[in-house]
Design an enzyme around this catalytic site. Structure first.
Site, PDB file in Angstrom:
ATOM      1  N   GLU A  15       0.780  -1.230   0.000  1.00  0.00           N
ATOM      2  CA  GLU A  15       0.000   0.000   0.000  1.00  0.00           C
ATOM      3  C   GLU A  15       0.814   1.284   0.000  1.00  0.00           C
ATOM      4  OE1 GLU A  15      -2.025  -1.969   3.256  1.00  0.00           O
ATOM      5  OE2 GLU A  15      -3.866  -1.062   2.522  1.00  0.00           O
TER       6      GLU A  15
HETATM    7  N1  MCN Z   1       7.087  -8.366  -0.509  1.00  0.00           N
HETATM    8  C1  MCN Z   1       8.441  -8.568  -0.648  1.00  0.00           C
HETATM    9  N2  MCN Z   1       9.316  -8.000   0.214  1.00  0.00           N
HETATM   10  C2  MCN Z   1       8.889  -7.174   1.204  1.00  0.00           C
HETATM   11  C3  MCN Z   1       7.497  -6.933   1.344  1.00  0.00           C
HETATM   12  C4  MCN Z   1       6.625  -7.574   0.494  1.00  0.00           C
HETATM   13  O1  MCN Z   1       8.848  -9.246  -1.590  1.00  0.00           O
HETATM   14  N3  MCN Z   1       9.749  -6.625   2.040  1.00  0.00           N
HETATM   15  C5  MCN Z   1       6.138  -8.995  -1.429  1.00  0.00           C
HETATM   16  C6  MCN Z   1       5.266 -10.052  -0.752  1.00  0.00           C
HETATM   17  O2  MCN Z   1       5.856 -11.296  -0.775  1.00  0.00           O
HETATM   18  C7  MCN Z   1       3.988  -9.980  -1.574  1.00  0.00           C
HETATM   19  C8  MCN Z   1       3.915  -8.528  -2.005  1.00  0.00           C
HETATM   20  O3  MCN Z   1       5.232  -8.008  -1.886  1.00  0.00           O
HETATM   21  O4  MCN Z   1       4.099 -10.787  -2.702  1.00  0.00           O
HETATM   22  C9  MCN Z   1       2.967  -7.703  -1.140  1.00  0.00           C
HETATM   23  O5  MCN Z   1       3.198  -7.990   0.209  1.00  0.00           O
HETATM   24  P1  MCN Z   1       2.487  -7.207   1.396  1.00  0.00           P
HETATM   25  O6  MCN Z   1       2.848  -5.780   1.327  1.00  0.00           O
HETATM   26  O7  MCN Z   1       2.741  -7.956   2.633  1.00  0.00           O
HETATM   27  O8  MCN Z   1       0.936  -7.229   1.025  1.00  0.00           O
HETATM   28  P2  MCN Z   1      -0.114  -8.444   0.983  1.00  0.00           P
HETATM   29  O9  MCN Z   1       0.504  -9.664   0.441  1.00  0.00           O
HETATM   30  O10 MCN Z   1      -0.871  -8.484   2.241  1.00  0.00           O
HETATM   31  O11 MCN Z   1      -1.023  -7.892  -0.223  1.00  0.00           O
HETATM   32  C10 MCN Z   1      -1.980  -6.933  -0.057  1.00  0.00           C
HETATM   33  C11 MCN Z   1      -1.645  -5.563  -0.580  1.00  0.00           C
HETATM   34  C12 MCN Z   1      -2.868  -4.803  -0.525  1.00  0.00           C
HETATM   35  S1  MCN Z   1      -3.490  -4.492   1.016  1.00  0.00           S
HETATM   36  C13 MCN Z   1      -3.585  -4.475  -1.653  1.00  0.00           C
HETATM   37  S2  MCN Z   1      -5.076  -3.672  -1.555  1.00  0.00           S
HETATM   38  C14 MCN Z   1      -3.051  -4.801  -2.929  1.00  0.00           C
HETATM   39  C15 MCN Z   1      -1.639  -5.077  -2.940  1.00  0.00           C
HETATM   40  O12 MCN Z   1      -1.100  -5.627  -1.900  1.00  0.00           O
HETATM   41  N4  MCN Z   1      -3.808  -5.156  -3.969  1.00  0.00           N
HETATM   42  C16 MCN Z   1      -3.194  -5.553  -5.129  1.00  0.00           C
HETATM   43  N5  MCN Z   1      -1.038  -5.236  -4.135  1.00  0.00           N
HETATM   44  C17 MCN Z   1      -1.780  -5.562  -5.227  1.00  0.00           C
HETATM   45  N6  MCN Z   1      -1.174  -5.929  -6.372  1.00  0.00           N
HETATM   46  C18 MCN Z   1      -1.924  -6.366  -7.405  1.00  0.00           C
HETATM   47  N7  MCN Z   1      -1.319  -6.741  -8.532  1.00  0.00           N
HETATM   48  N8  MCN Z   1      -3.278  -6.445  -7.338  1.00  0.00           N
HETATM   49  C19 MCN Z   1      -3.926  -6.040  -6.246  1.00  0.00           C
HETATM   50  O13 MCN Z   1      -5.234  -6.150  -6.192  1.00  0.00           O
END
Ligand code: MCN
Ligand code: FES
Ligand code: FES
Length: 905
Positions: free
Chosen positions: A867
């Site tokens: 986000e």
């Molecule tokens: N990640 C990483 N290294 C980090 C942090 C995260 O490689 N230090 C990677 C994670 O492994 C994951 C991705 O980044 O594959 C996102 O991780 P994270 O921020 O933990 O979020 P969530 O997996 O909980 O995903 C939800 C978040 C939200 S809240 C929305 S809304 C959202 C989003 O991610 N909607 C999306 N990204 C999106 N991306 C796509 N393509 N489509 C959506 O609908």
């Protein structure tokens, strides 16, 4: 019916179909070519792109009666397939072109056609091509797609080999912190990643098609519902109304705080007494085929008594407004913030005081894939619901009482999902297909049109915010006063929690010793408020980040310098009084500063009378997690062949739950020296995995990642022998050791109190944004020419994923700043009308600078990412517009007409 013989992917195929059937449906349904995706269904998104007689065609709009015999058609299936990928597909994988993957087949076909025509396209020519052919992507921010086409062109010209595009695992075997491609990539680039509508084509005979009867007004009493004519339509099996629903017929909004004046049981599954918003579902027509379902829906008669429609918070707060939910005031939740000493004496004595009123709009999520789902009863009599849910267990508990079924008799499954951006934090159609199956005893299937997607799923809640800041003459922030009003639409679902975000994030990033303020959640009749990426962050940080620029101007100080003086350092606290977990903002601003100076110089030099250029900055902070002691569980099991399976419900919007899980598990299992393909993933089914929690609040990498790591750590510990070597599967069995381990994690955090004070998140994400913008003086049109983001998201699991998250989030931030809205139900009900950014709206020049500060509570130091890239671009752009031409836009989006009015006024 008509018969056609088509030359599809080099072979003759005969089809018999209705003359008015679309070519897209015939390719999908009659020929099984499901790489052809239907997004908008109206020629606006390009997901149905094929090559037809040598030309690109968006075949959702092509009626079969206009298609000649022997028409030559190429779909993605004819370009490459698993095992024999075309260079464009290989490049799409290498550059992270497929996030959710819904747009990928259409884009790849389009790129393939371009490269047949032009061997050496420039980046601009590729962008022009995708613009001309209306290929729209909501996930990637487009830049990776242009990178991929450039690389594929190099391979086709023989300047690079296909092997150059393949990821090579480093010698140490580690994939954590690399660009290892996500495990679902091959399926996504070959069109074999089956989304809900693809899976539904393979439901058993006897499955029923659902069509909704929906309200066309926004507020009314229901006097009667007559289904008799509809039920007489041949093919209609049953018309389901609220009378058929055995439970409470309500979806609970899960009230978070006891001070909420509502009880949360305000959203009907099917409307019974009232219509609360446009599009509300009143009945479901279940029929043997889509045509009968549609015909039946048109024949359901609903008698209504129209009530006054309160289409924004101010209207619903007026003295004479009636209660939308009788018995609950329209202002149903108040959130206060009180940090530090009283602000009044501080403001009275401050050198400088600035204040302003701001508005962030009802931003629509606009996934390319419209909402889709189906339900059936399994052999144990359990109700199984497949949907785009990114909160499987959460949704089960939200809809079970309404349906009148115990959660243990339900199974929720997430279908491959074509983007949600948060709207699927809400149940949408889960309860509808559940009710339809319970009422008919048959499998039922519901696929929204894109119009239904837009008009009947939640949106970002509009927010009116007033902020005052007090500072010393050398720019030290002394105090802040805030007031914010959240228009949450008719349903309370998470509305209180959203309002809390105002307390947590207005002014975040800065050490502000004294804060007073109040926010409120207001029930209205416009579209219901759902989570949208950033969830309250973009709404909270827009006002304070624009006001920071106004303060800088009043102080005669550089806006980046003002920020630098106030960002968190040791001893600072957040607006909730929490000590930040890391203090990277000064370093991040230091990284940006030389680029900022250069950009300002460039803008000044490149400005003309016709085109004014400016540079704007913004700081953004957002939490990774749900408030307080957020918890997740994940299972890891040892298989007989020595491989490991991870069972998880990490919801996948398209962001990459697959890669997140694989990267984290692989790192945790490194002592076992497994290759990535020796780790199997079972994701998204409540029948075989524990509660990981919803994929919202950018929480999953931290919470689910920690639970994954914990499960793997336990497995590794159980397998480790005293001499340091590892037990085989057979030895584990022989020694009667457990083969499956449940990993758990609970965040060391606590909920905010009634004054918005507490330590709600254990990990935060930080961003410093810079926008370089050009404003056309004659029209007021603002164009973003470059975006730069310095990001501290902790240690990175996968750079292909996080780059993609940042590009995509920034693109949505540009949309939020300049083009997107869902205010006018008519005009904003399609992608173009609602201002979805196409490739020409997003700069090709997006720079990411990572500052990887390890997080004490994140797995291997990771925080979240999803986000944060959408929390800062919009104020940076608005600040850049001001610096370009002197027009300060405080109500988003900054349509050209608004900027032009400012230029004239
Ligand atoms: N990640 C990483 N290294 C980090 C942090 C995260 O490689 N230090 C990677 C994670 O492994 C994951 C991705 O980044 O594959 C996102 O991780 P994270 O921020 O933990 O979020 P969530 O997996 O909980 O995903 C939800 C978040 C939200 S809240 C929305 S809304 C959202 C989003 O991610 N909607 C999306 N990204 C999106 N991306 C796509 N393509 N489509 C959506 O609908
Ligand atoms: Fe055909 Fe969007 S253009 S589905
Ligand atoms: Fe393009 Fe999701 S990857 S819409």
């Amino acid at each position: 019916m008509i018969k056609r013989v088509l030359q599809v992917n080099g072979v003759s195929r005969q089809v018999v179909c209705e003359p008015d059937e679309s070519l897209a449906n015939v390719l999908r349904q009659n020929l099984g070519l499901t790489s052809v995706k239907i997004g908008c269904g109206t020629g606006l998104c390009g997901s149905c792109t094929i090559v037809k007689d040598g030309k690109l065609s968006r075949c959702c709009r092509t009626k079969m009666k206009t298609v000649d015999d022997y028409t030559a058609i190429t779909t993605l299936e004819g370009i490459g397939f698993p095992g024999k990928l075309h260079p464009v597909q290989l490049a799409w994988i290498a550059y992270g072109g497929a996030q959710c993957g819904f747009c990928s087949p259409g884009f790849i076909v389009s790129a393939y056609a371009l490269l047949l025509e032009k061997q050496s396209p420039t980046r601009q020519e590729i962008r022009d091509w995708f613009e001309k052919n209306r290929n729209v992507c909501r996930c990637t921010g487009y830049k990776p797609l242009v990178d991929a086409v450039m690389a594929a062109a190099e391979v086709l010209r023989g300047e690079k080999t296909e092997d150059d595009l393949l990821f090579k695992i480093p010698e140490d075997g580690r994939i954590w912190g690399t660009k290892y491609p996500r495990p679902t990539a091959v399926a996504k680039v070959t069109g074999t990643w089956d989304f809900g509508a693809d899976l539904a084509l393979r439901l058993p005979a006897g499955s029923l098609h659902c069509e909704l009867v929906q309200a066309k007004v926004s507020h009314a009493n229901i006097l009667s519902i007559d289904t008799s004519e509809a039920e007489a339509v041949p093919g209609v099996f049953k018309v389901v109304t609220h009378k058929d629903i055995k439970g409470k017929n309500r979806i609970t909004g899960l009230i978070t705080f006891p001070t909420n004046k509502g009880d949360g049981w305000d959203r009907p599954i099917l409307c019974d007494e009232k219509v609360f918003q446009f599009g509300d579902a009143i009945a479901i027509v279940c029929a043997e085929n889509p045509k009968a379902a549609k015909e039946g829906a048109a024949k359901v008669k609903v008698e209504l008594e129209q009530l006054p429609e309160y289409m924004n918070a101010h209207a619903a707060m007026a003295d004479d407004a009636i209660e939308i939910h009788p018995g609950t005031p329209n202002v149903y939740y108040i959130q206060k913030i009180a940090k530090g000493p009283d602000t009044r004496p501080i403001f009275d004595g401050a050198d400088v005081v600035v204040e302003g009123d701001y508005y962030t709009q009802r931003q629509p999520h606009m996934p390319i894939e419209p909402d889709v789902g189906f339900a059936y009863q399994n052999e144990d009599g359990k109700l199984v619901i497949h949907s785009k849910s990114i909160g499987l267990h959460l949704h089960m508990y939200m809809i079970a009482p309404g349906l009148g079924i115990e959660p243990e008799n339900m199974i929720m499954v997430q279908n491959p999902t074509g983007g949600t951006f948060g709207y699927k934090f809400s149940p949408t159609m889960e309860a509808l297909v559940g009710a339809a199956t319970l009422a008919t005893g048959r499998p039922t299937y519901l696929n929204y049109t894109w119009y239904q997607q837009q008009t009947y799923t939640g949106k970002r809640s509009p927010q009116f915010t007033s902020v005052r800041m007090a500072a010393t003459k050398d720019g030290k922030l002394l105090g802040m006063e805030t007031d914010w009003t959240v228009d949450h639409g008719p349903y309370s679902e998470f509305g209180d929690l959203l309002t809390l975000r105002g307390a947590q994030f207005i002014g975040s990033g800065y050490n502000i010793p004294a804060i007073r303020g109040e926010g409120r959640t207001v029930c209205t009749n416009h579209c219901w408020g759902a989570a949208f990426r950033g969830y309250g962050g973009p709404e909270a940080e827009f006002p304070s980040e624009v006001l920071m620029d106004e303060l800088a101007e009043k102080l005669g100080m550089d806006p980046l310098e003002l920020r630098y003086r106030n960002v968190y350092r040791k001893g600072s606290t957040t607006p909730t009084g929490q000590d930040p977990e890391v203090y990277s903002l000064p370093e991040m601003i230091d990284k940006l500063r030389p680029k900022y100076e250069a950009a300002r110089k460039k803008a000044a030099e490149a400005s003309t009378d016709a085109i004014k250029r400016g540079v704007g900055v913004a700081v953004a902070v957002y939490g990774s997690g749900l408030d307080g002691p957020d918890t997740a569980e994940v299972d890891a099991a040892l298989n007989a062949d020595g491989t490991v399976t991870i069972f998880s419900t990490w919801g996948d919007h398209g962001q990459g739950a697959d890669m997140g899980t694989l990267g984290t598990a692989h790192e945790a299992l490194r002592p076992m020296k497994l290759t990535p393909d020796q780790i199997k993933l079972v994701i998204g089914d409540t029948s075989n995995a524990p509660v990981a929690g919803p994929a919202g609040g950018s929480r999953s990498q931290v919470m689910v990642g920690q639970a994954t790591k914990n499960a793997c750590d336990q497995l590794v510990a159980a397998m480790r022998k005293p001499d340091g070597s590892f037990r085989t599967y057979a030895e584990m069995v022989e020694e009667k050791l457990d083969l499956l381990y449940r990993g758990k994690f609970t965040a060391p955090a606590n909920d905010c109190d009634e004054n918005g004070q507490g330590n709600p998140f254990c990990c935060y994400m930080y961003g410093v944004f810079m926008a370089e913008v050009a404003v056309e003086v004659a029209t007021g049109k603002a164009t973003v020419e470059k975006m730069t983001m310095v990001a501290d998201i902790g240690v990175v699991n996968n750079f292909l994923v996080t780059d993609g998250q940042i590009y995509g989030g920034i693109a949505q931030g540009i949309g939020l700043a300049l083009t997107e809205d869902y205010e006018d139900i008519k005009k904003h009900s399609n992608m173009a009308g609602a201002g979805i950014p196409t490739i020409k709206d997003i700069p090709d020049d997006i720079e990411i600078i990572y500052v990887e500060t390890p997080r004490p509570d994140g797995p291997f130091g990771a925080s979240g990412v999803g986000e944060i890239p959408l929390c800062g671009p919009h104020p940076a752009i608005i600040n850049a517009i001001y610096n370009a031409c002197g027009v300060r836009i405080k109500e988003l989006p900054a349509y050209p007409a608004k900027v032009l009015a400012g230029l004239k006024g």
